[in-house]
Structures are given as structure tokens and as C-alpha cells.
Design an enzyme around this catalytic site. Structure first.
Site, PDB file in Angstrom:
ATOM      1  N   TYR A 139      80.778   5.441  -6.271  1.00 12.29           N
ATOM      2  CA  TYR A 139      79.594   5.420  -6.949  1.00 12.29           C
ATOM      3  C   TYR A 139      78.879   4.083  -6.584  1.00 12.29           C
ATOM      4  CZ  TYR A 139      81.558   2.362 -10.467  1.00 12.29           C
ATOM      5  OH  TYR A 139      81.989   1.175 -11.131  1.00 12.29           O
ATOM      6  N   THR A 156      78.551  -7.512  -5.491  1.00  9.00           N
ATOM      7  CA  THR A 156      77.943  -7.933  -4.261  1.00  9.00           C
ATOM      8  C   THR A 156      76.970  -9.175  -4.177  1.00  9.00           C
ATOM      9  OG1 THR A 156      76.564  -5.968  -4.140  1.00  9.00           O
ATOM     10  CG2 THR A 156      78.309  -5.667  -3.154  1.00  9.00           C
ATOM     11  N   ASN A 157      76.307  -9.097  -5.328  1.00  7.57           N
ATOM     12  CA  ASN A 157      75.522 -10.531  -5.386  1.00  7.57           C
ATOM     13  C   ASN A 157      76.507 -11.803  -5.089  1.00  7.57           C
ATOM     14  OD1 ASN A 157      73.640  -8.907  -5.936  1.00  7.57           O
ATOM     15  ND2 ASN A 157      73.463  -9.385  -8.284  1.00  7.57           N
ATOM     16  N   CYS A 162      78.272  -2.881  -8.197  1.00 10.49           N
ATOM     17  CA  CYS A 162      77.378  -3.113  -9.139  1.00 10.49           C
ATOM     18  C   CYS A 162      76.337  -4.104  -8.929  1.00 10.49           C
ATOM     19  CB  CYS A 162      77.991  -3.293 -10.352  1.00 10.49           C
ATOM     20  SG  CYS A 162      79.145  -4.524 -10.600  1.00 10.49           S
ATOM     21  N   ARG A 192      51.247  10.601  18.151  1.00  6.89           N
ATOM     22  CA  ARG A 192      52.532  10.085  17.384  1.00  6.89           C
ATOM     23  C   ARG A 192      52.874  10.877  16.175  1.00  6.89           C
ATOM     24  NH1 ARG A 192      50.125   4.378  16.756  1.00  6.89           N
ATOM     25  NH2 ARG A 192      48.530   4.878  15.648  1.00  6.89           N
ATOM     26  N   MET A 212      49.774  -5.946  19.440  1.00  4.25           N
ATOM     27  CA  MET A 212      50.060  -6.439  20.890  1.00  4.25           C
ATOM     28  C   MET A 212      48.745  -5.977  21.724  1.00  4.25           C
ATOM     29  SD  MET A 212      54.129  -5.724  21.650  1.00  4.25           S
ATOM     30  CE  MET A 212      53.912  -3.927  21.332  1.00  4.25           C
ATOM     31  N   SER A 249      84.989  -2.736  -8.675  1.00  7.93           N
ATOM     32  CA  SER A 249      83.583  -2.700  -8.794  1.00  7.93           C
ATOM     33  C   SER A 249      83.301  -3.706  -7.997  1.00  7.93           C
ATOM     34  CB  SER A 249      82.956  -2.676 -10.133  1.00  7.93           C
ATOM     35  OG  SER A 249      81.469  -2.579  -9.949  1.00  7.93           O
ATOM     36  N   LYS A 252      54.420   5.251  22.624  1.00 17.33           N
ATOM     37  CA  LYS A 252      53.403   5.654  23.334  1.00 17.33           C
ATOM     38  C   LYS A 252      53.722   6.364  24.738  1.00 17.33           C
ATOM     39  CE  LYS A 252      49.869   2.845  22.667  1.00 17.33           C
ATOM     40  NZ  LYS A 252      49.500   1.389  23.014  1.00 17.33           N
ATOM     41  N   GLY A 300      47.797  -2.602  16.664  1.00 21.04           N
ATOM     42  CA  GLY A 300      46.914  -3.465  16.852  1.00 21.04           C
ATOM     43  C   GLY A 300      47.525  -4.820  16.886  1.00 21.04           C
ATOM     44  N   HIS A 339      41.702  -0.544  10.882  1.00 23.23           N
ATOM     45  CA  HIS A 339      42.806  -1.680  11.032  1.00 23.23           C
ATOM     46  C   HIS A 339      43.288  -1.698   9.550  1.00 23.23           C
ATOM     47  CE1 HIS A 339      44.650  -5.549  10.843  1.00 23.23           C
ATOM     48  NE2 HIS A 339      45.150  -5.050  11.943  1.00 23.23           N
ATOM     49  N   ARG A 380      76.548  -5.589 -19.169  1.00 23.58           N
ATOM     50  CA  ARG A 380      76.859  -6.998 -19.417  1.00 23.58           C
ATOM     51  C   ARG A 380      76.879  -7.434 -20.599  1.00 23.58           C
ATOM     52  NH1 ARG A 380      72.416  -6.395 -16.008  1.00 23.58           N
ATOM     53  NH2 ARG A 380      72.755  -6.953 -13.738  1.00 23.58           N
ATOM     54  N   ARG A 420      48.666  -0.537  28.849  1.00 26.98           N
ATOM     55  CA  ARG A 420      48.543  -0.416  27.540  1.00 26.98           C
ATOM     56  C   ARG A 420      50.101  -0.845  26.786  1.00 26.98           C
ATOM     57  NH1 ARG A 420      47.184   5.574  26.307  1.00 26.98           N
ATOM     58  NH2 ARG A 420      46.568   4.790  24.186  1.00 26.98           N
TER      59      ARG A 420
HETATM   60  P1  ADP Z   1      46.877   0.368  20.499  1.00 29.66           P
HETATM   61  O1  ADP Z   1      48.360   0.625  20.441  1.00 29.66           O
HETATM   62  O2  ADP Z   1      46.386  -0.757  19.572  1.00 29.66           O
HETATM   63  O3  ADP Z   1      45.985   1.688  19.763  1.00 29.66           O
HETATM   64  P2  ADP Z   1      45.990   1.679  22.950  1.00 29.66           P
HETATM   65  O4  ADP Z   1      46.898   1.435  24.138  1.00 29.66           O
HETATM   66  O5  ADP Z   1      46.213   2.920  22.542  1.00 29.66           O
HETATM   67  O6  ADP Z   1      46.270   0.487  22.074  1.00 29.66           O
HETATM   68  O7  ADP Z   1      44.656   1.375  23.515  1.00 29.66           O
HETATM   69  C1  ADP Z   1      43.530   0.973  22.630  1.00 29.66           C
HETATM   70  C2  ADP Z   1      42.129   1.746  22.883  1.00 29.66           C
HETATM   71  O8  ADP Z   1      41.983   2.059  24.263  1.00 29.66           O
HETATM   72  C3  ADP Z   1      42.708   3.075  22.359  1.00 29.66           C
HETATM   73  O9  ADP Z   1      41.637   3.743  21.439  1.00 29.66           O
HETATM   74  C4  ADP Z   1      42.876   4.151  23.256  1.00 29.66           C
HETATM   75  O10 ADP Z   1      42.433   5.566  23.068  1.00 29.66           O
HETATM   76  C5  ADP Z   1      41.823   3.483  24.269  1.00 29.66           C
HETATM   77  N1  ADP Z   1      42.513   3.792  25.791  1.00 29.66           N
HETATM   78  C6  ADP Z   1      43.683   3.299  26.073  1.00 29.66           C
HETATM   79  N2  ADP Z   1      43.912   3.844  27.606  1.00 29.66           N
HETATM   80  C7  ADP Z   1      42.571   4.629  27.921  1.00 29.66           C
HETATM   81  C8  ADP Z   1      42.301   5.170  29.178  1.00 29.66           C
HETATM   82  N3  ADP Z   1      43.225   5.368  30.030  1.00 29.66           N
HETATM   83  N4  ADP Z   1      41.304   5.962  29.158  1.00 29.66           N
HETATM   84  C9  ADP Z   1      40.332   5.643  27.909  1.00 29.66           C
HETATM   85  N5  ADP Z   1      40.607   5.082  27.080  1.00 29.66           N
HETATM   86  C10 ADP Z   1      41.759   4.329  26.967  1.00 29.66           C
HETATM   87 MG    MG Z   2      46.455   3.381  20.430  1.00 34.84          MG
END
Ligand code: ADP
Ligand code: MG
Ligand code: MG
Length: 906
Positions: free
Chosen positions: A878, A793-794, A858, A342, A102, A790, A22, A100, A458, A583, A91
Site C-alpha cells: 500500500y 521516505t521523507n 507513508c 499533434r 524554440m 512502513s 512535429k 514557442g 501563447h 502521528r 522548424r
Molecule cells: P512552432 O513550433 O512554434 O509552432 P512551427 O515550426 O510550427 O513553430 O512554425 C511556426 C509557424 O510557421 C506555424 O504557424 C507554421 O504553421 C508556420 N509554418 C511552418 N512551416 C511552414 C511552411 N513550410 N509553410 C508555411 N507556413 C509554415
Molecule cells: Mg507549430
């Protein structure tokens, strides 16, 4: 002094190890000139120090202060100050995305005073009279998120309080709550915090921030995150970075909102704009499925300018990353802000389609295309799918979130999913929507079905990541988790335990079990569906192109393990270049069992033994003729009989009972008695370490040579008939060169004799398996007597670790995985450090003795992606694996060659 903090302007996308995905990508977008709210990233190094020592590195506080000062100067606001406060989000963000898993806390910096300042500030920007409401809504969200993730308060307390207020107002929609309601809610939330956490909600903005940073560090070791890492094979010691990002607000009114988007369809790979948008909402509302989102395309009508800017940025990002990107964005009163991007997760089918699309668009070359897909994804494409011609009752249709065909008993909570699947049931997990606490159940289930949420919910994101079948947002289904049932629009009621089927490729939901058929990709490999045929869709074409590129690029040959002519033929169709393991044990089962009993009962009676062997010989010969013919001149490695002999004999208890019963009746059966004696004599405490493999060949006179003769005569017959036979005779479980020498000399004699007698052109090699540590360590000597090795590896894994596979996997492997002793079972993926080292020693020393020594593997590892990469690196000739894994090994062998060429040129 270690640098623990980077401004978004200082990082870039290649710093994922340090800044997490991120953070690295926020920096990349910042430097591309895209609208990213300013902020900074605390490195994963700082997290690792924290996790190791239980406290932040001493330099951290000072560095955070310095970067916060700079941020405040840039924004011309101070964190949490009473009027016009700077607010930030804290974040999490690790190197690998863990959706989701962490924690993230928004709106840090609000307190009893700055909430008023925020309202006043918002008012200034627009006079829709909603500013008060917005400020109190933001504040209650902060206390809720902070209470839950930082102070460990059970989220249900907050949810209940919120529900109570809604109920009192007679509404279901949180948008109906007024500033006054929300102000009241803030008070209730504070009371909840005091009661449940035993402390007051901190009013000091910096304290809020520091505690949130620490909570993110700690969330790395939360149960959910650990489970997810195990599932996804993400190392446990990476730690997470923490991003501090100035807040932008999607909840400032109907001209604001928040959304997620993909630059191509992550489910199918088709080009176009995909995503969900929610007006007047803050970040997590979209993914949480609190209100119903609209398709991203609708944003064009809501806010044409922002939509145009967004699609522009999406095109730019896709070009820049040369791949599908996923995006989180927020619109604050008509102004677009990018919050995350990403390289997006995608289904297996999408991965193949996108890889060839990008080649055709000139963004990547074939090498990179091959490297963009994986053997695991290819394996997924080979799963069966539902038979279109089957009569099946469709009860609903949702979104095709993650492909595959899954049937199982309906369960409505994760606990039941786990419990039932442990007792061997196939289950489909049905929820209104899933949340991170459902992870266990999702792993246990064959498929996942939700009635709410889009392709970015999710359930969809996690299922795609796991390669699990998922249909989401089947809104016509009424899912009642409390009563454990769901109702379809046509009135059909599915109770817990009823069988349902979900089709993740079409989104259909069926009642009952639907029969499955082979996937088109398998039809293609089987040769029943040509890549140029009009019936072949673009997925088959993509697979064909990737496989063609792969075969041009790999160095490793790929063979198959096949014991029957049918398997051999399939192996060839799937692209096997020979059989690496044929075998012979199954050739002793069935009606031939009686002959083995005779062989054993013969004892010292030479004639009797020869008679039994004489009967076995022609049967074995026919077996081999069929297999050699099916392979049409490709090399076939035949392993002489390997398992302990008693495995072919009757069960000792059964036989004892039979003898005892007969005795009681006074009907002595001479044969059974002698058999029982023999079985007793051969009973072993540790059969896997007992009389088996070469030991058996040395002890049971004539057994191995009967097999060698059958092989030689079969090869001669095939050659005589105008075919080619290339046989490799493989001696199992050799530990010392002396064992091999004896068998080799005898076998060579038999081969020479047959060749001379028939005059046939039989090409044969004699070699051995390397499956004992002693064999690996004395490989230099063994190579004197072996023309090929040959690696089995098991067994090599069992004997190196001293594990008996059947005993340990059920008994304690899960504890070993939990405690991080290994990240994945060494029976699944080769243990490079231990077993791999033996492979390497044997390879080097064997080749020193005999440079032309042919080397292969094998064990089951021959079809495991990571292990294939190792075998490429160590220089084997191989790999051999089960026929269905052959395409996977072909692809991974190419990826290994491409990756090692890339790292050589670096
Ligand atoms: P996750 O990894 O679970 O997606 P994020 O860190 O991306 O968690 O944040 C959770 C939500 O909060 C996301 O939808 C993100 O866009 C929003 N968010 C995070 N930081 C900000 C910010 N500075 N302003 C507005 N929305 C934010
Ligand atoms: Mg996010
Ligand atoms: Mg073995």
C-alpha cells in the site's frame, strides 16, 4: 553510417524520439495521404552530437544535400534560384511539444534575386497585382526572423523600423504597406543586421539554411527552453529535431490565410470544431496576435471547399490518433495544406471528459481511458473555485482559456510578477498578449489575463500546459503596460497592486478578491454530490467512471495519513482503505504541554513521572478511540512519539529571558530554573539526528508503553462496544533490530495483558518504519522482529542524501535544479536510483525473512504520481498519503498497474 535525415515519406508517428513530435507527425500525415508540403527531418541524434561537440556530425552536410536534391527534384525548383525559387521553412520540433520555446525560420531561400523570381512566380498563379507586395513581405519576414533567431539581433530594432514605416503612412495595419514600402523595409532590415550582427545578411540560400539549422540546434539550450523544460520536467538531454519543409503561402491575398484548430474544445472537452483563422497572413501571425483572428467556423463562409476538406481531415486525424488533435494549416489561394498536428494539450476537465467520450465512441477502452488522465490533472480538478453567490464586481469577460480561480495583485510585467511573488505576494499577470519572454512571470503568477488572442494564443497554450488559470482575449479591457494600469469599459481603473480575480472556467474578470468554494469534484468525493444526482455535471460523472475503473484495476491499497478523527473520516470518504500513518505528536501539544514538562522535570523521581504519564494515558486513549471509531475496522497504523522531546518545551531564549528577568527582580522561580537546565541539557546541534524516535522510547522510561497501553485499551474498548479495531503499532527511526526487539517485547507484554484483562478481540501488529539507510540495509534482520515495514521516505531521503530538508531546499536546491543534478526535488518525487534502491533492498530482504511481511510507504511520496508508480513496481502492499491526495494515489496506482501489464505483454 548513422542516418541523420529522414524524408517525410520515411517516418511515422512512433518515431518521436528520433524525429521529434512535429517531424514524426508530419511523416504520419504524409503517409496518410494528407496534403503536407514535402520536406525532410534532421534527427534529434544530430542535435545531440552538435550540442556535445559544438559542431555538426561530419555526415550531416552530405545527407542534407542528398535529401535537398531529392526535394528539389520533386518540387521541380531549386532552393533560392533566381526564377521560381524553392523556399523552405526550418522548424524546430522536439519529442515533447514546447510551444514557442524554440526557433523556426520561414521563407529560407529568398535573396535579392530570388525575391524577384518569387514575385514573377506568384503573378503567374493569379493576376491580382499583389505579387510584388507578397514577395517583398516574405523577404522582409525572412530577414527579420533570421536576424532575430539566427544572428541574435534584438527583435525590437526590426519592430521599430516597421512601426516607423507604418507611422509615416499613417496606418496601424501591416496590410496597408505597399510593395514599395516593403522593399524599403528590406533595405532598412539589412542595415540593421549589418549594424547589430556585424555581418551582412547571407545571400547564399544554402548558407541561410545551414545557419538556421544550427540556430535551431542551439535554441534547445536557450534560457526560455531550459526554463520551460524544468517547469514541465522534460529531460535536458533529448535535443530537438529540425524539419525542413517546403513553403506554402497564406499571405498571397484574401483567398489565402493561415489557422490553427482543435478537433474538440481543449478547454472544456466538448465536441465540435474549435480554432482561429486569419486571412492573408503567414503562420506565426495567428499565434502572435498581430491582427484579430476570426473563429474557424467563419472559414465556411470565406472558403467553403477548404473548410469542408479541413473538417474532413480533422475527423480523420481524430480517428487515426484516437484522441483530440491540434492542427496548424495554411490555405494558399484556395488550396489547403496541413503544416502540423499533434495530440493536443488540454485542460484537466477536458482530459477527463474526452477520455470517457472516447470510450463511449468506441475508440478506446477503459484501460486506455484511465491511462489518458493523470493524478496531477485530478488534483487540479479538486482546487476550489469562486463562489457563485458571492457579491463580486465583474469588470470584463474574456475567453476561458485555462480553468481555475485565481486572485492576486495586478502586475503588468513579468519582472514585477517574479519580484512580488518572491516576497510572498499573490499576483495576476496582466498583459495585452504574452510571448515566450513572459514565461518566468507566468510561472510566478497565480493567474494570467490578456486582452488579446484566442484559445490558441501563447498565453492560453502555455497556461493550459502548466495547469495555470488563464483568461485571454478580454478585449474590452484597455491594458496599458507602460503606465501599469488597465481600464475596464465601465471606467474602473485597475492600477498595479490592486487586487483582481480571474475565473479561467467562465472567463470572468472581477475587481477585488472573490471568495472560493469547494469544487464539485471534491463535493463528489466528500459524498455530498452523487454521480447520478441531477446536479452532477458531466465532469463529475466522468471522474466517477474513471475512479470506478481505477479501483477495479489497481493492485496497491491506498491509505491516508491522518492524525485526527476529522481527517480520518475525510480519508475514508475519499476512498482510503486504512490509515498508514497516525502521528501522535500533536496529541502532546496545547494544554498537555504542561504534562510533558512535568515528565521531563521528573528526572529520577519515579512517582512524579508515573503521575504525569498517568494523566496522559486517558487523554491518549480517548484520542485513539475517536480515530479507531472513525475508521470502522479498517487498519490504523499508529506511530509512537517521533520528534525530539525538546520540541515540546519552551523556546530556550524566551525561557532564559524569563529566568533572568525574574532573577533581577529577586523572584527566583524554582520550576523555571529547573526547566531551563533541562532544556539546556537537551539542546542538540542536530536534533533530526539526535534523541528522537525509538531512541526517545528507550531513554524516557514509560513514555512509549503509556502510548501502547492507550492504543491497546482504546482498541479493546472499541471492540467491546461491538466495533472492530485493527491496530498496527509502528516504531519510528529504528536503525538496528536490537532497538526494535526491546520495544517489541515490552509492547507485546502490554498488548497481551490488556487483551487478557478485557477479553476483547484486538487485532494488532507491531512493526517499524524504515527511514534510515542502516535499517534498509539490515532489513533481513529487522524483519525478524517486525510484522510490517512502513517506508518513511521523507527521512529516508534526508538520511540517504545527508540533506537536512529545511536547510537545503531554500539554500541550494534551485542551483541543483538549474545545473541538472536532479530534474526534480527528491523530496517531491522519490529518487529511484538511490533512495528507491534502498526501498527495493529492504523489500526483498524483509520478505525473504518473513514472506507475509506487510509493506507500505507513508512519506509524502505516497501521493506523488511518479513515486506511486515506483512503489507499484517494487511490490509494496500500500501507499499512504494525505487525505486530499488519496484519489490521486488511487488513480495513479491504477495507471501503474495498467502500464506494467502493458509492458509485460510487450
Ligand atoms: P512552432 O513550433 O512554434 O509552432 P512551427 O515550426 O510550427 O513553430 O512554425 C511556426 C509557424 O510557421 C506555424 O504557424 C507554421 O504553421 C508556420 N509554418 C511552418 N512551416 C511552414 C511552411 N513550410 N509553410 C508555411 N507556413 C509554415
Ligand atoms: Mg507549430
Ligand atoms: Mg520520520
Amino acid at each position: 553510417m548513422p542516418k541523420f535525415v529522414y524524408d517525410f515519406t520515411e517516418g511515422n508517428k512512433d518515431l518521436k524520439d528520433l524525429l521529434g513530435g512535429k517531424g514524426a507527425n508530419l511523416a504520419e500525415m504524409t503517409n496518410l495521404g494528407l496534403p503536407v508540403p514535402p520536406g525532410f527531418t534532421i534527427t534529434a541524434d544530430a542535435c545531440r552530437v552538435y550540442l556535445e561537440h559544438g559542431q555538426e556530425p561530419p555526415e550531416l552536410r552530405e545527407q542534407v544535400s542528398q535529401y535537398l536534391d531529392a526535394l528539389e527534384a520533386k518540387m521541380d525548383k531549386k532552393l533560392g534560384q533566381a526564377d521560381g525559387p524553392l523556399l523552405v521553412s526550418v522548424r524546430s520540433g522536439a519529442k515533447f511539444s514546447m510551444p514557442g520555446m524554440m526557433d523556426t525560420v520561414l521563407n529560407i531561400g529568398l535573396n535579392d534575386e530570388s525575391v524577384l523570381g518569387l514575385a514573377a512566380q506568384a503573378d503567374g498563379a493569379d493576376s491580382d497585382g499583389k505579387a510584388d507586395r507578397f514577395a517583398w513581405d516574405s523577404y522582409r519576414r525572412l530577414i527579420q526572423m533570421f536576424g532575430k533567431t539566427v544572428l541574435g539581433v534584438d527583435g525590437e530594432h526590426f519592430d521599430e523600423a516597421l512601426e516607423d514605416v507604418k507611422k509615416a503612412k499613417g496606418t496601424h495595419n501591416d496590410l496597408d504597406l505597399t510593395a514599395e514600402d516593403l522593399r524599403g523595409l528590406v533595405e532598412s532590415f539589412k542595415t540593421i543586421v549589418e549594424k547589430e550582427a556585424g555581418r551582412t545578411f547571407p545571400q547564399d540560400p544554402r548558407e541561410q539554411m545551414d545557419l538556421a539549422i544550427r540556430a535551431v540546434f542551439e535554441s534547445w539550450n536557450g534560457e526560455r527552453a531550459k526554463l520551460y523544460r524544468r517547469q514541465e520536467r522534460i529531460p535536458n538531454d533529448l535535443g530537438t529535431a529540425v524539419n525542413i519543409c517546403s513553403m506554402v503561402f497564406g499571405n498571397l491575398g484574401m483567398d489565402s490565410g493561415t489557422g490553427v484548430a482543435f478537433t474538440r474544445d481543449p478547454a472544456s472537452g466538448q465536441t465540435g470544431v474549435y480554432g482561429d483563422y486569419l486571412q492573408n497572413a503567414q503562420g506565426e501571425d495567428v499565434v502572435a496576435g498581430i491582427r484579430n483572428t476570426v473563429p474557424l467556423q467563419d472559414l465556411e463562409n470565406i472558403d467553403a471547399a477548404s473548410y469542408a476538406e479541413l473538417t474532413d481531415i480533422m475527423a480523420k486525424l481524430e480517428h487515426h490518433y484516437r484522441d483530440l488533435c491540434d492542427i496548424e494549416f495554411t490555405i494558399e489561394r484556395g488550396k489547403l495544406w496541413m503544416l502540423q498536428t499533434r495530440v493536443g494539450k488540454r485542460t484537466a476537465a477536458a482530459a477527463f471528459r474526452i477520455a470517457v467520450q472516447l470510450v463511449d465512441e468506441g475508440l478506446i477502452g477503459p484501460d486506455e481511458a484511465v491511462d489518458r488522465v493523470t493524478g496531477a490533472q485530478l488534483a487540479q480538478l479538486m482546487f476550489p473555485r469562486f463562489d457563485e453567490n458571492a457579491k463580486a464586481e465583474m469588470i470584463a469577460k474574456g475567453m476561458n482559456a485555462s480553468p481555475g480561480a485565481a486572485s492576486g495583485k495586478a502586475v503588468f510585467d513579468s519582472y514585477t510578477a517574479v519580484k512580488w511573488s518572491r516576497s510572498g505576494e499573490k499576483v495576476i499577470l496582466i498583459r495585452r498578449e504574452t510571448n515566450p519572454d513572459d514565461l518566468n512571470g507566468m510561472i510566478a503568477a497565480q493567474g494570467i489575463l490578456t486582452s488579446r488572442g484566442g484559445k490558441t494564443s501563447h498565453a492560453a497554450v502555455v497556461a493550459r500546459g502548466m495547469g495555470k488559470t488563464c483568461v485571454c482575449g478580454a478585449e474590452s479591457l484597455d491594458v496599458d503596460t507602460k503606465r501599469r494600469r488597465m481600464t475596464a469599459p465601465n471606467g474602473v481603473v485597475v492600477e498595479e497592486g490592486d487586487v483582481v480575480s480571474v475565473d479561467g472556467t467562465s472567463g470572468a474578470v472581477y475587481l477585488g478578491e472573490v471568495p472560493v468554494v469547494a469544487s464539485p469534484v471534491v463535493e463528489y468525493f466528500e459524498g455530498r454530490l452523487g454521480a447520478d444526482s441531477p446536479k452532477a455535471d458531466d465532469l463529475v460523472k466522468a471522474v466517477h467512471r474513471i475512479m470506478t475503473w481505477s479501483d477495479e484495476r489497481r493492485r496497491l491499497y491506498v491509505r491516508a495519513n491522518a492524525d485526527t478523527p476529522e481527517d480520518a473520516a475525510r480519508a475514508r470518504r475519499f476512498g482510503a482503505q486504512g490509515i498508514g500513518l497516525c502521528r501522535t505528536e500533536h496529541m502532546f501539544l496545547g494544554e498537555r504541554r504542561a504534562l510533558i514538562e512535568r515528565l521531563i522535570l521528573a528526572g529520577d523521581d519515579d512517582d512524579e513521572r508515573q503521575a504525569a504519564l498517568g494523566e496522559l494515558l486517558p487523554m491518549q486513549r480517548d484520542d485513539f478511540i475517536a480515530i479507531f471509531t472513525a475508521m470502522g475496522g479498517l487498519p490504523v497504523t499508529v506511530r509512537l512519539l517521533d520528534p525530539p522531546l525538546h520540541e515540546f518545551l519552551p523556546d530556550i531564549t524566551e525561557l532564559s529571558v524569563r529566568v533572568a528577568v525574574a532573577e533581577a527582580k529577586g523572584e527566583q522561580n524554582e520550576g523555571d530554573l529547573r526547566l531551563l537546565q533541562a532544556v539546556h541539557k537537551m539542546h542538540e546541534a542536530n536534533p533530526m539526528l539526535g534523541l528522537r524516535g525509538v531512541r526517545l522510547g528507550l531513554v524516557v522510561d514509560g513514555l512509549f508503553m503509556m502510548q501502547v497501553r492507550a492504543i491497546a485499551e482504546a482498541a479493546a474498548q472499541v471492540a467491546k462496544a461491538g466495533g472492530v479495531a485493527r491496530v498496527e503499532i509502528m516504531v519510528p527511526l529504528v536503525g538496528a533490530v536490537q532497538e526494535l526487539e526491546i520495544i517489541r517485547d515490552e509492547a507485546q507484554q502490554v498488548l497481551d495483558e490488556v487483551k487478557e484483562r478485557t477479553g476483547a478481540d484486538v487485532r494488532s501488529l507491531i512493526g517499524t518504519m524504515i527511514e534510515l539507510p542502516r535499517a534498509a540495509l539490515t532489513a533481513g534482520q529487522i524483519a525478524e522482529a517486525a510484522q510490517f515495514f512502513s517506508f518513511g521516505t521523507n527521512d529516508l531521503t534526508q538520511t540517504t542524501w545527508g540533506f537536512s530538508r529545511d536547510d537545503v531546499e531554500g539554500a541550494f536546491f534551485s542551483a541543483y535544479l538549474d545545473r541538472g543534478i536532479f530534474g526534480v526535488s527528491p523530496f517531491e518525487t522519490l529518487d529511484r536510483e538511490g533512495v528507491g534502491r534502498l526501498v527495493q533492498i529492504a523489500t526483498e530482504e524483509g520478505r525473504k525473512t518473513r514472506p507475509e511481511l506487510k509493506l507500505g510507504v507513508c512519506g509524502e511520496h505516497g501521493g506523488d504520481p511518479d513515486s506511486v508508480h515506483f512503489f507499484h513496481e517494487v511490490g509494496l502492499d500500500y501507499v499512504s498519503c494525505s487525505p486530499f491526495r488519496v484519489p490521486v494515489a488511487r488513480l495513479e496506482a491504477a495507471r501503474a498497474a495498467i502500464e506494467s501489464a502493458a509492458s509485460d505483454s510487450r
